[in-house]
Design an enzyme around this catalytic site. Structure first.
Site, PDB file in Angstrom:
ATOM      1  N   ASP A 178     -11.053  -0.308  -2.146  1.00 59.86           N
ATOM      2  CA  ASP A 178     -12.160  -0.927  -1.136  1.00 59.86           C
ATOM      3  C   ASP A 178     -13.358  -1.378  -1.997  1.00 59.86           C
ATOM      4  OD1 ASP A 178     -12.469  -1.153   2.095  1.00 59.86           O
ATOM      5  OD2 ASP A 178     -14.073  -1.498   1.094  1.00 59.86           O
ATOM      6  N   HIS A 211      -3.940  -3.591   7.125  1.00 58.17           N
ATOM      7  CA  HIS A 211      -4.304  -2.638   5.776  1.00 58.17           C
ATOM      8  C   HIS A 211      -4.625  -1.254   6.519  1.00 58.17           C
ATOM      9  CE1 HIS A 211      -7.967  -4.751   7.326  1.00 58.17           C
ATOM     10  NE2 HIS A 211      -8.710  -3.600   7.127  1.00 58.17           N
TER      11      HIS A 211
HETATM   12  P1  AMP Z   1     -11.447  -3.653   8.053  1.00 59.78           P
HETATM   13  O1  AMP Z   1     -12.902  -3.662   8.592  1.00 59.78           O
HETATM   14  O2  AMP Z   1     -10.699  -2.657   8.653  1.00 59.78           O
HETATM   15  O3  AMP Z   1     -10.877  -5.073   8.510  1.00 59.78           O
HETATM   16  O4  AMP Z   1     -11.510  -3.549   6.752  1.00 59.78           O
HETATM   17  C1  AMP Z   1     -11.583  -4.593   5.749  1.00 59.78           C
HETATM   18  C2  AMP Z   1     -12.202  -3.987   4.514  1.00 59.78           C
HETATM   19  O5  AMP Z   1     -11.884  -4.840   3.237  1.00 59.78           O
HETATM   20  C3  AMP Z   1     -13.367  -3.571   4.402  1.00 59.78           C
HETATM   21  O6  AMP Z   1     -13.780  -1.980   4.188  1.00 59.78           O
HETATM   22  C4  AMP Z   1     -13.907  -4.103   3.242  1.00 59.78           C
HETATM   23  O7  AMP Z   1     -14.987  -3.547   2.462  1.00 59.78           O
HETATM   24  C5  AMP Z   1     -12.854  -4.670   2.427  1.00 59.78           C
HETATM   25  N1  AMP Z   1     -12.706  -5.881   1.407  1.00 59.78           N
HETATM   26  C6  AMP Z   1     -13.446  -6.803   1.736  1.00 59.78           C
HETATM   27  N2  AMP Z   1     -12.957  -7.508   0.727  1.00 59.78           N
HETATM   28  C7  AMP Z   1     -12.613  -7.092  -0.306  1.00 59.78           C
HETATM   29  C8  AMP Z   1     -12.226  -7.093  -1.784  1.00 59.78           C
HETATM   30  N3  AMP Z   1     -12.388  -8.385  -2.024  1.00 59.78           N
HETATM   31  N4  AMP Z   1     -11.616  -6.302  -2.273  1.00 59.78           N
HETATM   32  C9  AMP Z   1     -11.368  -4.964  -1.741  1.00 59.78           C
HETATM   33  N5  AMP Z   1     -11.950  -4.531  -0.566  1.00 59.78           N
HETATM   34  C10 AMP Z   1     -12.207  -5.654   0.240  1.00 59.78           C
END
Ligand code: AMP
Ligand code: ZN
Length: 114
Positions: free
Chosen positions: A30, A100
């Site tokens: 993440d 995810h």
């Molecule tokens: P959610 O809030 O459950 O939809 O989680 C989305 C997650 O994606 C969050 O924890 C973000 O920090 C993560 N995230 C967003 N953009 C990226 C990225 N480019 N690479 C890795 N993680 C990401």
């Protein structure tokens, strides 16, 4: 989906720190880790939310959980423990609408979550 962040990571169009790849799943760190280990396990196929899962996806979801367990074990967290989370829609704080599984480990994780 062209406008989906995680589809673009799966396709290799956006870089990510990959932890695991197989025919069905990709796992990567993440970008804003909430614990010393914070990995996202995502299916290669675009599925928006947990609400969009269908019966044929049951094996895929099981593989997501077993992959999370394998990553936790590989990083030495299986004994002390870890958390796996699917956020679904607004009240759970879902921000990326490509399914995810969060894997969090390496610190005490409070309960109930915020
Ligand atoms: P959610 O809030 O459950 O939809 O989680 C989305 C997650 O994606 C969050 O924890 C973000 O920090 C993560 N995230 C967003 N953009 C990226 C990225 N480019 N690479 C890795 N993680 C990401
Ligand atoms: Zn997607």
């Amino acid at each position: 989906m062209a406008d989906c962040l995680f589809c673009r990571i799966v396709a290799g169009d956006i870089p990510a720190a990959l932890i695991h790849q197989d025919d069905d799943l990709v796992a990567f760190n993440d970008i804003q880790p909430q614990a010393p280990l914070h990995v996202l396990i995502v299916p290669r196929r675009h599925i928006a939310t947990v609400n969009d899962l269908t019966a044929p996806d049951e094996v895929l979801v099981g593989r997501m959980l077993r992959t999370a367990s394998a990553i936790a074990q590989a990083h030495g967290h299986a004994g002390r423990g870890y958390r796996t989370v699917f956020n679904c829609n607004a009240d759970a704080g879902q921000t990326v609408f490509h399914l995810h599984l969060h894997l969090l480990a390496g610190r005490g994780l409070g309960w109930p979550p915020g």
